[in-house]
Scaffold this motif. Structure first.
Motif, PDB file in Angstrom:
ATOM      1  N   LEU A   1       0.860  -1.241   0.017  1.00 38.16           N
ATOM      2  CA  LEU A   1      -0.018   0.061   0.000  1.00 38.16           C
ATOM      3  C   LEU A   1       0.852   1.328  -0.078  1.00 38.16           C
ATOM      4  O   LEU A   1       1.828   1.270   0.686  1.00 38.16           O
ATOM      5  CB  LEU A   1      -0.989   0.035   1.206  1.00 38.16           C
ATOM      6  N   VAL A   2       0.598   2.314  -0.803  1.00 35.93           N
ATOM      7  CA  VAL A   2       1.251   3.294  -0.822  1.00 35.93           C
ATOM      8  C   VAL A   2       0.351   4.558  -0.625  1.00 35.93           C
ATOM      9  O   VAL A   2      -0.691   4.571  -1.296  1.00 35.93           O
ATOM     10  CB  VAL A   2       2.001   3.526  -2.248  1.00 35.93           C
ATOM     11  N   LEU A   3       0.558   5.558   0.062  1.00 33.92           N
ATOM     12  CA  LEU A   3      -0.201   6.525   0.240  1.00 33.92           C
ATOM     13  C   LEU A   3       0.619   8.104   0.486  1.00 33.92           C
ATOM     14  O   LEU A   3       1.604   7.826   0.965  1.00 33.92           O
ATOM     15  CB  LEU A   3      -0.909   6.509   1.822  1.00 33.92           C
ATOM     16  N   ILE A   4       0.370   8.911  -0.361  1.00 31.76           N
ATOM     17  CA  ILE A   4       0.892  10.117  -0.471  1.00 31.76           C
ATOM     18  C   ILE A   4      -0.003  11.193   0.076  1.00 31.76           C
ATOM     19  O   ILE A   4      -1.121  11.439  -0.866  1.00 31.76           O
ATOM     20  CB  ILE A   4       1.532  10.437  -1.779  1.00 31.76           C
TER      21      ILE A   4
ATOM     22  N   GLU B   1       8.050  20.539   1.750  1.00 31.45           N
ATOM     23  CA  GLU B   1       7.079  20.251   0.634  1.00 31.45           C
ATOM     24  C   GLU B   1       5.719  20.016   1.164  1.00 31.45           C
ATOM     25  O   GLU B   1       4.789  19.884   0.305  1.00 31.45           O
ATOM     26  CB  GLU B   1       7.726  19.048  -0.037  1.00 31.45           C
ATOM     27  N   ASP B   2       5.357  20.090   2.664  1.00 31.73           N
ATOM     28  CA  ASP B   2       4.273  20.147   3.149  1.00 31.73           C
ATOM     29  C   ASP B   2       3.528  18.549   2.667  1.00 31.73           C
ATOM     30  O   ASP B   2       2.275  18.501   2.441  1.00 31.73           O
ATOM     31  CB  ASP B   2       3.119  20.769   2.613  1.00 31.73           C
ATOM     32  N   LEU B   3       4.600  17.531   2.742  1.00 31.05           N
ATOM     33  CA  LEU B   3       4.148  16.077   2.435  1.00 31.05           C
ATOM     34  C   LEU B   3       4.587  15.069   3.164  1.00 31.05           C
ATOM     35  O   LEU B   3       5.431  15.268   4.182  1.00 31.05           O
ATOM     36  CB  LEU B   3       5.525  16.237   0.878  1.00 31.05           C
ATOM     37  N   THR B   4       3.721  14.111   3.099  1.00 29.25           N
ATOM     38  CA  THR B   4       3.958  13.017   3.965  1.00 29.25           C
ATOM     39  C   THR B   4       3.728  11.578   2.882  1.00 29.25           C
ATOM     40  O   THR B   4       2.543  11.538   2.215  1.00 29.25           O
ATOM     41  CB  THR B   4       2.943  12.814   5.165  1.00 29.25           C
ATOM     42  N   VAL B   5       4.337  10.547   3.190  1.00 28.69           N
ATOM     43  CA  VAL B   5       4.540   9.499   2.546  1.00 28.69           C
ATOM     44  C   VAL B   5       4.457   8.245   3.366  1.00 28.69           C
ATOM     45  O   VAL B   5       5.141   8.097   4.519  1.00 28.69           O
ATOM     46  CB  VAL B   5       5.662   9.314   1.335  1.00 28.69           C
ATOM     47  N   LEU B   6       3.828   7.300   2.891  1.00 27.46           N
ATOM     48  CA  LEU B   6       3.621   5.815   3.599  1.00 27.46           C
ATOM     49  C   LEU B   6       3.754   4.813   2.814  1.00 27.46           C
ATOM     50  O   LEU B   6       2.788   4.818   1.774  1.00 27.46           O
ATOM     51  CB  LEU B   6       2.290   6.002   4.602  1.00 27.46           C
TER      52      LEU B   6
ATOM     53  N   ALA C   1      -3.095   1.780   7.693  1.00 31.69           N
ATOM     54  CA  ALA C   1      -2.597   3.083   6.772  1.00 31.69           C
ATOM     55  C   ALA C   1      -3.405   4.398   7.431  1.00 31.69           C
ATOM     56  O   ALA C   1      -2.853   5.320   7.644  1.00 31.69           O
ATOM     57  CB  ALA C   1      -2.690   2.940   5.364  1.00 31.69           C
ATOM     58  N   ARG C   2      -4.722   3.991   7.566  1.00 33.33           N
ATOM     59  CA  ARG C   2      -5.366   5.400   8.046  1.00 33.33           C
ATOM     60  C   ARG C   2      -4.924   5.652   9.407  1.00 33.33           C
ATOM     61  O   ARG C   2      -4.767   7.022   9.605  1.00 33.33           O
ATOM     62  CB  ARG C   2      -6.832   4.665   8.412  1.00 33.33           C
ATOM     63  N   ASP C   3      -4.490   4.930  10.480  1.00 34.83           N
ATOM     64  CA  ASP C   3      -3.943   5.302  11.782  1.00 34.83           C
ATOM     65  C   ASP C   3      -2.674   5.938  11.649  1.00 34.83           C
ATOM     66  O   ASP C   3      -2.353   7.050  12.128  1.00 34.83           O
ATOM     67  CB  ASP C   3      -3.777   4.032  12.505  1.00 34.83           C
ATOM     68  N   TYR C   4      -1.720   5.192  10.787  1.00 34.07           N
ATOM     69  CA  TYR C   4      -0.257   5.879  10.802  1.00 34.07           C
ATOM     70  C   TYR C   4      -0.275   7.201   9.940  1.00 34.07           C
ATOM     71  O   TYR C   4       0.346   8.029  10.350  1.00 34.07           O
ATOM     72  CB  TYR C   4       0.621   4.822  10.141  1.00 34.07           C
ATOM     73  N   HIS C   5      -1.000   7.462   9.008  1.00 41.05           N
ATOM     74  CA  HIS C   5      -1.481   8.543   8.298  1.00 41.05           C
ATOM     75  C   HIS C   5      -1.936   9.804   9.093  1.00 41.05           C
ATOM     76  O   HIS C   5      -1.297  10.938   9.319  1.00 41.05           O
ATOM     77  CB  HIS C   5      -2.403   8.580   6.983  1.00 41.05           C
ATOM     78  N   ARG C   6      -2.746   9.324  10.233  1.00 40.02           N
ATOM     79  CA  ARG C   6      -3.178  10.126  11.213  1.00 40.02           C
ATOM     80  C   ARG C   6      -1.756  10.790  12.022  1.00 40.02           C
ATOM     81  O   ARG C   6      -1.630  11.917  12.353  1.00 40.02           O
ATOM     82  CB  ARG C   6      -4.307   9.716  11.901  1.00 40.02           C
ATOM     83  N   PHE C   7      -1.071   9.633  12.421  1.00 36.08           N
ATOM     84  CA  PHE C   7       0.207  10.180  13.083  1.00 36.08           C
ATOM     85  C   PHE C   7       1.099  10.970  12.458  1.00 36.08           C
ATOM     86  O   PHE C   7       1.493  11.893  12.961  1.00 36.08           O
ATOM     87  CB  PHE C   7       0.726   8.759  13.603  1.00 36.08           C
ATOM     88  N   THR C   8       1.304  10.685  11.188  1.00 35.30           N
ATOM     89  CA  THR C   8       2.209  11.590  10.206  1.00 35.30           C
ATOM     90  C   THR C   8       1.785  13.036   9.986  1.00 35.30           C
ATOM     91  O   THR C   8       2.475  13.918  10.301  1.00 35.30           O
ATOM     92  CB  THR C   8       2.505  10.984   9.075  1.00 35.30           C
TER      93      THR C   8
END
Length: 410
Positions: free
Chosen positions: A40-43, A378-383, A281-288
């Motif tokens: 899974l990739v999330l940007i 870059e106001d960017l997070t990647v998972l 992914a949802r949870d760790y996205h919230r952490f980032t």
């Protein structure tokens, strides 16, 4: 945030859709040829998810695909969570970064440093400096992991039952007591070695707070951030969402790891702040997003933005980078220009690593090839989430980094 889904068109946040497709094309080949079971990739940019893709299987044998709500063993991506928790106590005035760890864990009162000899007959001397809280946060304590197989002290850890787990009879307090008896690789604060330091930090959190580590995380991190899937084990009712764990065989293909697949299916005796969490992914996205937001998300503030900024500076002695100070694989050229902060690697000089990136980017990953990074500039997070051991099997992280940054075109 409700169901995980894309929230904005890539072009609206400076990402080229055609170039983003290169990510899918590249990592689809990893699944096709058997190098990865699935991923899974999330940007996200400017706080909005612009790219969310899954590919392959969360369980090859059962024929179950990776889905956006799949739960993954995140291993060392637990470390930033523990580091944030410790800094919450720091902000409350309950500890100082310069405090000797022995103030909270007396068994660390007289650390000794390895000077020579075999694992069976190690020679040691008293350490010139106590292990301090900041040493735990930066992996400069002189502790190690048994699985490194680089130093005689690594072998001592293995012989004491610390390789890819813990002796069955120990809890976190017992594990820390055992580690305190073993020699350090070097005087605290003089070098960098990836280690059980964050597990020890988790025990410090327990002692100061009076709560078990899982209870502290739940009340102070997971519930405020609405991280519903993150814990030290997967609830029985959700086990079908847990991705199976795979290892690399001699042909560089993913093969099921039956022994470690039992990990995370029930609450462990050792609550490992260094590597014990599962997440989605949802949870760790919230952490980032909390990190990118300077310690706050959706009106809930865990840390001051000044504290997050302080954590994500290079704290290695003399401003050195990992390629200069680290032992083993972390001394590789891809870590040139990267220092280490309080729980994260920190990119100081992106040109030194010869990997496309940004100054000020901070990151970490897990033993099963998971990875994340936050790029404030870059106001960017990647998972990136998958389940393949070891994380060094394929150049996933450097390739992903190039593929993400080449898609930024604003």
């Amino acid at each position: 945030m409700g169901q995980l889904q894309t929230e904005v068109e890539p072009t609206d946040v400076g990402l080229c859709p055609t170039r983003l497709e290169r990510i899918d094309q590249h990592f689809a080949d990893y699944v096709t040829d058997g190098r990865l079971p699935g991923w899974l990739v999330l940007i996200a940019r400017h706080g909005k998810i612009a790219y969310l893709r899954t590919h392959g299987m969360r369980d090859l044998e059962a024929g179950l695909p990776v889905e956006t709500d799949t739960i993954f063993r995140i291993y060392s991506m637990s470390k930033p969570v523990t580091s944030v928790a410790a800094m919450m106590l720091y902000e409350q005035g309950l500890l100082e970064l310069t405090d000797p760890v022995a103030e909270y864990l007396p068994e660390f009162d007289q650390p000794r440093v390895y000077t020579g000899g075999s694992a069976a007959a190690a020679q040691t001397r008293p350490a010139t400096e106590p292990i301090r809280i900041w040493h735990l946060l930066t992996h400069t304590a002189g502790l190690t992991y048994g699985f490194h197989r680089i130093h005689p002290v690594d072998q001592i850890y293995r012989e004491q039952g610390f390789e890819n787990g813990y002796p069955a009879e120990l809890d976190l307090a017992g594990a820390c007591a055992e580690w305190a008896r073993l020699p350090l690789l070097f005087d605290p604060g003089t070098a960098w070695n990836y280690s059980v330091a964050t597990d020890v930090l988790g025990r410090v959190i327990e002692v100061i707070s009076g709560s078990s580590l899982d209870e502290f995380f739940r009340a102070n991190v997971f519930e405020p951030l609405d991280m519903r899937d993150t814990d030290f084990a997967v609830a029985e009712s959700e086990l079908d969402r847990l991705a199976a764990l795979y290892s690399v065989d001699r042909a560089h293909r993913a093969v099921r790891n039956e022994r470690l697949n039992r990990v995370s299916t029930r609450r462990p005796r050792v609550l490992s702040g260094g590597g014990g969490l599962v997440s989605s992914a949802r949870d760790y996205h919230r952490f980032t997003q909390m990190l990118l937001g300077g310690g706050a998300l959706d009106g809930n503030r865990l840390l001051s933005n000044r504290t997050v900024g302080f954590m994500t500076r290079n704290h290695l002695p003399g401003g050195a980078d990992l390629a200069e100070t680290a032992m083993g694989s972390f001394s590789e050229s891809t870590n040139a220009g990267k220092g280490f902060g309080l729980g994260f690697s920190v990119t100081d000089r992106p040109q030194a690593s010869k990997v496309l990136s940004s100054q000020g980017q901070y990151a970490w990953g897990g033993m099963a090839s998971t990875a994340f990074w936050v790029d404030p500039g870059e106001d960017l997070t990647v998972l990136f989430l998958t389940q393949l051991m070891p994380s060094s099997a394929h150049p996933i992280r450097t390739r992903l980094q190039t593929l993400v940054y080449q898609a930024l075109v604003d």
